[in-house]
Scaffold this active site. Structure first.
Site, PDB file in Angstrom:
ATOM      1  N   GLU A   1      39.801  48.099  47.322  1.00  0.00           N
ATOM      2  CA  GLU A   1      41.081  48.511  47.881  1.00  0.00           C
ATOM      3  C   GLU A   1      41.243  49.990  48.209  1.00  0.00           C
ATOM      4  OE1 GLU A   1      40.116  46.716  45.099  1.00  0.00           O
ATOM      5  OE2 GLU A   1      41.061  44.950  45.248  1.00  0.00           O
TER       6      GLU A   1
ATOM      7  N   HIS B   1      47.454  40.890  35.904  1.00  0.00           N
ATOM      8  CA  HIS B   1      47.969  40.035  36.967  1.00  0.00           C
ATOM      9  C   HIS B   1      49.313  39.642  36.904  1.00  0.00           C
ATOM     10  CE1 HIS B   1      43.325  39.550  37.302  1.00  0.00           C
ATOM     11  NE2 HIS B   1      43.525  39.240  38.522  1.00  0.00           N
TER      12      HIS B   1
HETATM   13  C1  LIG Z   1      40.431  45.249  41.801  1.00  0.00           C
HETATM   14  C2  LIG Z   1      40.701  43.736  42.101  1.00  0.00           C
HETATM   15  N1  LIG Z   1      40.742  43.192  43.491  1.00  0.00           N
HETATM   16  C3  LIG Z   1      40.868  41.863  43.744  1.00  0.00           C
HETATM   17  C4  LIG Z   1      40.633  41.298  42.906  1.00  0.00           C
HETATM   18  C5  LIG Z   1      41.127  39.558  43.113  1.00  0.00           C
HETATM   19  N2  LIG Z   1      39.898  38.627  42.770  1.00  0.00           N
HETATM   20  C6  LIG Z   1      39.451  38.360  41.519  1.00  0.00           C
HETATM   21  S1  LIG Z   1      37.995  37.690  41.828  1.00  0.00           S
HETATM   22  C7  LIG Z   1      37.699  38.104  42.987  1.00  0.00           C
HETATM   23  C8  LIG Z   1      36.326  38.056  43.816  1.00  0.00           C
HETATM   24  C9  LIG Z   1      35.280  38.553  42.947  1.00  0.00           C
HETATM   25  O1  LIG Z   1      34.161  37.972  43.742  1.00  0.00           O
HETATM   26  P1  LIG Z   1      32.585  38.549  42.873  1.00  0.00           P
HETATM   27  O2  LIG Z   1      32.629  39.808  42.337  1.00  0.00           O
HETATM   28  O3  LIG Z   1      31.664  38.047  43.679  1.00  0.00           O
HETATM   29  O4  LIG Z   1      32.808  37.700  41.550  1.00  0.00           O
HETATM   30  P2  LIG Z   1      32.873  35.919  41.502  1.00  0.00           P
HETATM   31  O5  LIG Z   1      34.224  35.621  41.644  1.00  0.00           O
HETATM   32  O6  LIG Z   1      32.056  35.561  42.692  1.00  0.00           O
HETATM   33  O7  LIG Z   1      32.093  35.578  40.202  1.00  0.00           O
HETATM   34  C10 LIG Z   1      39.036  38.652  43.691  1.00  0.00           C
HETATM   35  C11 LIG Z   1      38.944  39.420  44.996  1.00  0.00           C
HETATM   36  C12 LIG Z   1      40.844  41.649  41.310  1.00  0.00           C
HETATM   37  N3  LIG Z   1      40.855  40.645  40.247  1.00  0.00           N
HETATM   38  N4  LIG Z   1      40.921  42.907  41.183  1.00  0.00           N
END
Ligand SMILES: Cc1ncc(C[n+]2csc(CCOP(=O)(O)OP(=O)(O)O)c2C)c(N)n1
Ligand SMILES: [Mg+2]
Lengths: 326, 331
Positions: free
Chosen positions: A61, A130
């Site tokens: 971000e 959230h």
């Molecule tokens: C700072 C932030 N940006 C975006 C999100 C929204 N979000 C939640 S989980 C996720 C994906 C995370 O991917 P990864 O780190 O690969 O973990 P996985 O979900 O695959 O376990 C996103 C974009 C968030 N919670 N926090």
């Protein structure tokens, strides 16, 4: 001619029309290209506009908000998206120290015509990171414009104006409004920033509010009408710039005010408006202005707790009666 | 696959942990689908070997952070499924008394679980900070930061890895690479095939392992933990896993090619470990008994959660501050 579409569709239409109209407009954010946004707002955009203008970012971000500032300074019109407004904290520097201040600190040389779309608000049981309503946070920083429309019509018309605006504009979109279906004009239209809208006329008390709480306020107004209390619902729509004239007009008519928002009450933008009314419209008031907000707590997860943390129609009804001494 | 000899008992432990994680999550998913849970849950079905292998290498005095996809970490750490499930339900008996929910399970005092987190990347700073505390206080705890592939694209990854390396902090970062951040395939937004090699830029050792093999994960983590505990600084382990479900429970994952799940199912960690155990002479009935026990245990967890009370609305204002809470919340 009018048509009935969801708020999310209306937002999608605004983005679409502006991207067709101006090839400087591009959109960027997490999961908005291939998936078409987690709320399906930009579905089909990638196929239509291609990967240069519909960009899936990594989860970076701070990085992509910084890029939006840079691209905007070069004359592009980026519309970037945070998946939730809560993540603005991760991108605080580019938004608050860069986008907001660039014009002023360059002596008016720079323009930063970027838009940040930020889904906000409580009620989805998504807990403390959230569910926040961060109006006060964004409104605090001079240089940012901040809007928080409620209806499909306002969401579309104001987003189009935001994209055309030469200042950075934060668009707060309540997640629980997206699925709401409402009438909007068939033909193209704009709604200027900085104009409040009287969503219901009344003579006994003014409810100043915005975003999802407009709907709750209208519900409360109906309940109150049945008891002979006639409230006006003034939907600010735009927080910065603030339509002070509309506030003066309404308060001078009703002489009673509550301000309803989902924010943490302490330090809220609702409080800022209350202070301005107290300072400048004291003589018009029959009773102290009341803020009806969330509690001074972290948004809780459990439904029984979260329901305590944002105004519902019956909370608003009670506040109105308190102020009117009824 | 690791070539060291492991006893039937050791391998059975891995099997049991993986089955318990999967069963917990299948029950949670069922409840979610029936509308018994509010909010959202993110399942780690398919990633069980990573949690089981990693946590077998983590000692009781060690600390860890987790993510939105963290039920498996909690179970593998030995936390109580009843209290985990109750938290998912938003009940007063949950680990966080219903204030956090699925994305925020924590047990900071008994289990040194510094919290699952809703902010992607947040655990990177917290785990490094916990390691800093260990260094300053001179204890022998290592902190493990567990997080997903896509979180490594947050700036905090680099800032904290740099500091942890410069100050030789006892931290291990455990990346579960399921190739996706929500809908975004990691290689569309990342220029390298693997993520752990970024550690090399900070002169931090790393390993990339098959995250569907609990033993391989365990061995890599033992090495990493030893390294960190001996004062040599951080270590990064990347485990390649598969996320069977969509990003959240109910996400149909239409953005993902069919081959992903085909490959995933060919590599199912629980099936592979089951076969390995049978090759060692463990009977099918013994494995069945483990699955049955997990089923009973997790049914009981659901029942516990269902029977528990929601927090009283008055509790909304408690625990915001550690002292003078009432006044701080009032105005
Ligand atoms: C700072 C932030 N940006 C975006 C999100 C929204 N979000 C939640 S989980 C996720 C994906 C995370 O991917 P990864 O780190 O690969 O973990 P996985 O979900 O695959 O376990 C996103 C974009 C968030 N919670 N926090
Ligand atoms: Mg991932």
């Amino acid at each position: 001619m009018s048509k009935k579409i969801t708020v999310s569709k209306a937002i999608g239409e605004a983005l679409h029309e502006e991207m067709v109209r101006d090839d400087k407009v591009f959109i960027m954010g997490e999961d908005m290209a291939v998936m078409g946004n987690v709320f399906a707002i930009t579905r089909g955009f990638l196929e239509e506009f291609g990967p240069n203008r519909v960009i899936d970012t990594p989860i970076s971000e701070e990085g992509f908000c910084g890029m939006a500032v840079g691209a905007a300074m070069r004359g592009m019109r980026p519309v970037v998206e945070l998946m939730y407004d809560d993540f603005a904290t991760v991108a605080a520097d580019p938004l608050l120290n860069q986008a907001a201040k660039m014009r002023y600190m360059s002596g008016g040389q720079a323009t930063v015509p970027m838009v940040l779309r930020a889904p906000m608000g409580a009620g989805r049981r998504n807990a403390g990171q959230h569910s926040q309503s961060l109006e006060n946070f964004f409104c605090h920083f001079p240089g940012l414009k901040v809007i928080a429309p409620c209806t499909a019509k306002d969401a579309k018309g104001m987003l189009k104006s935001a994209i055309r605006d030469d200042d950075p504009v934060i668009v707060l979109e309540h997640k629980l409004l997206y699925a709401k279906k409402e009438e909007i004009p068939e033909e193209e239209y704009l709604i200027p920033l900085g104009q409040a809208d009287v969503k219901r006329e009344g003579k006994d008390l003014t409810i100043i509010t915005w975003s999802r709480e407009v709907n709750f306020s209208l519900e409360a107004a109906q309940t109150l009408a049945a008891e002979g209390i006639d409230v006006e619902v003034l939907d600010l729509r735009s927080l910065v710039p603030l339509d002070w004239d509309a506030i003066v007009k309404s308060v001078s008519k009703t002489h009673n005010v509550i301000i309803v928002s989902e924010e943490v009450k302490r330090g809220s933008y609702a409080g800022e408006i209350s202070a301005q009314i107290a300072e400048e419209l004291f003589d018009e008031l029959d009773a102290p202005v009341e803020r009806v907000c969330g509690l001074n707590i972290v948004p809780p997860f459990s439904p029984t707790l979260e329901d305590e943390n944002f105004p519902h129609p019956d909370t608003i009804v009670k506040a109105v009666k308190r102020v009117l001494n009824k | 696959m690791a070539n060291k000899k492991y006893s039937k008992e050791q391998l059975t432990d891995f099997y049991r942990t993986m089955v318990r994680i999967r069963t917990f999550e299948e029950k949670a998913a069922e409840c979610f689908t029936k509308g018994m849970l509010a909010g959202n849950i993110h399942l780690s079905i398919g990633q069980e070997a990573a949690a089981a292998g990693a946590f077998a290498a983590i000692q009781p005095q060690d600390y860890f952070t987790s993510t939105h996809r963290g039920h498996g970490h909690a179970i593998a750490r030995g936390m109580d499924p009843n209290l985990c499930m109750a938290e998912l339900f938003g009940k007063k008996t949950g680990y966080c008394q219903g204030k956090g929910g699925s994305m925020h399970i924590a047990d900071m005092k008994k289990m040194n679980h510094l919290g699952a987190n809703g902010i992607v990347g947040a655990g990177q700073g917290i785990s490094a900070g916990s390691a800093l505390a260990s260094k300053i206080m001179g204890d022998d705890a290592v902190t493990v930061g567990c997080f997903g592939d896509s979180s490594t694209n947050e700036g905090t990854f680099h800032e904290n890895l740099n500091m942890a390396a410069a100050w030789k902090l006892p931290v291990v970062w455990f990346i579960e690479n399921n190739c996706y951040g929500v809908s975004t395939e990691i290689h569309r937004v990342t220029n390298t095939p693997d993520l752990a090699p970024r550690a090399a830029a900070y002169d931090v050792p790393f390993a990339v392992v098959d995250g569907t093999d609990a033993v391989a994960v365990y061995e890599a983590m033992v090495k990493a933990m030893d390294h960190a505990r001996s004062g040599k600084g951080p270590y990064v382990v990347e485990a390649k896993v598969y996320r069977y479900q969509g990003h959240y429970c109910g996400d149909p994952a239409v953005y993902r090619p069919d081959e992903y799940m085909e490959k995933a199912l060919e590599n199912d960690a629980i099936e592979k470990m089951g076969k390995r155990l049978m090759d060692l002479g463990v009977k099918a009935e013994e494995l069945e008994a483990i699955r049955k026990a997990a089923d009973d245990e997790m049914n009981a967890a659901v029942q516990f959660a269902v029977d528990s009370e929601y927090p009283d609305p008055s509790e909304a204002v408690t625990d915001v501050y550690s002292s003078d809470n009432e006044r701080c919340v009032a105005r």
